[in-house]
Scaffold this motif. Structure first.
Motif, short mmCIF file in Angstrom:
data_model
loop_
_atom_site.label_atom_id
_atom_site.label_comp_id
_atom_site.label_asym_id
_atom_site.label_seq_id
_atom_site.Cartn_x
_atom_site.Cartn_y
_atom_site.Cartn_z
N ALA A 1 -7.59 10.99 20.88
CA ALA A 1 -8.78 10.92 20.02
C ALA A 1 -8.40 10.99 18.55
O ALA A 1 -8.89 10.22 17.72
CB ALA A 1 -9.75 12.05 20.38
N LEU A 2 -7.46 11.89 18.22
CA LEU A 2 -7.05 12.04 16.82
C LEU A 2 -6.23 10.85 16.35
O LEU A 2 -6.34 10.44 15.19
CB LEU A 2 -6.27 13.34 16.64
CG LEU A 2 -7.06 14.62 16.96
CD1 LEU A 2 -6.17 15.84 16.78
CD2 LEU A 2 -8.32 14.72 16.13
N GLU A 3 -5.45 10.27 17.23
CA GLU A 3 -4.68 9.08 16.87
C GLU A 3 -5.63 7.93 16.52
O GLU A 3 -5.43 7.23 15.52
CB GLU A 3 -3.76 8.67 18.02
CG GLU A 3 -2.93 7.44 17.71
CD GLU A 3 -2.03 7.06 18.87
OE1 GLU A 3 -1.79 5.85 19.02
OE2 GLU A 3 -1.57 7.95 19.60
N GLN A 4 -6.66 7.75 17.32
CA GLN A 4 -7.64 6.70 17.04
C GLN A 4 -8.35 6.95 15.72
O GLN A 4 -8.57 6.03 14.93
CB GLN A 4 -8.66 6.60 18.17
CG GLN A 4 -8.07 6.00 19.42
CD GLN A 4 -9.12 5.83 20.48
OE1 GLN A 4 -10.17 5.26 20.23
NE2 GLN A 4 -8.83 6.32 21.68
N ALA A 5 -8.72 8.21 15.47
CA ALA A 5 -9.38 8.55 14.21
C ALA A 5 -8.47 8.26 13.03
O ALA A 5 -8.90 7.68 12.02
CB ALA A 5 -9.80 10.02 14.22
N GLY A 6 -7.21 8.63 13.13
CA GLY A 6 -6.25 8.39 12.07
C GLY A 6 -6.05 6.90 11.80
O GLY A 6 -5.98 6.47 10.65
N ARG A 7 -5.97 6.12 12.87
CA ARG A 7 -5.83 4.67 12.71
C ARG A 7 -7.06 4.07 12.03
O ARG A 7 -6.94 3.20 11.17
CB ARG A 7 -5.65 4.00 14.07
CG ARG A 7 -4.22 3.77 14.45
CD ARG A 7 -4.05 2.76 15.56
NE ARG A 7 -5.05 2.83 16.61
CZ ARG A 7 -4.91 3.47 17.76
NH1 ARG A 7 -3.80 4.10 18.03
NH2 ARG A 7 -5.87 3.45 18.66
#
Length: 84
Positions: free
Chosen positions: A31-37
């Motif tokens: 979830a955090l990886e997607q938000a960061g991207r």
């Protein structure tokens, strides 16, 4: 994958430019990886120092990435807390 809400507070909200995102993710790390991207380097920097709640329960920084998320879960990104 579960559909989860990533909710931003304080500096994370400012960096993302919004209050929340809904993403498909299996873990908090996903979830955090997607938000960061989606929101770029400024949000990624905040995520590196943030604290997290999953469904209203604090999750340690060490345990957060591997935490498996159920459909409908809410991951809240909070500013770092000072102790004392």
């Amino acid at each position: 994958m579960a559909q989860v809400t990533v909710r931003y507070w304080a500096a994370a909200k400012a960096a993302a430019g919004r209050v929340e995102d809904v993403v498909d993710a299996g873990t908090v790390a996903d979830a955090l990886e997607q938000a960061g991207r989606a929101h770029g380097e400024r949000l990624r920097a905040v995520l590196g120092a943030a604290s997290f709640l999953v469904d209203g329960v604090r999750v340690s920084r060490e345990a957060a990435p591997g935490r498996v998320l159920a459909d409908g879960a809410v991951v809240e990104v909070l500013p770092p807390f000072a102790g004392g």
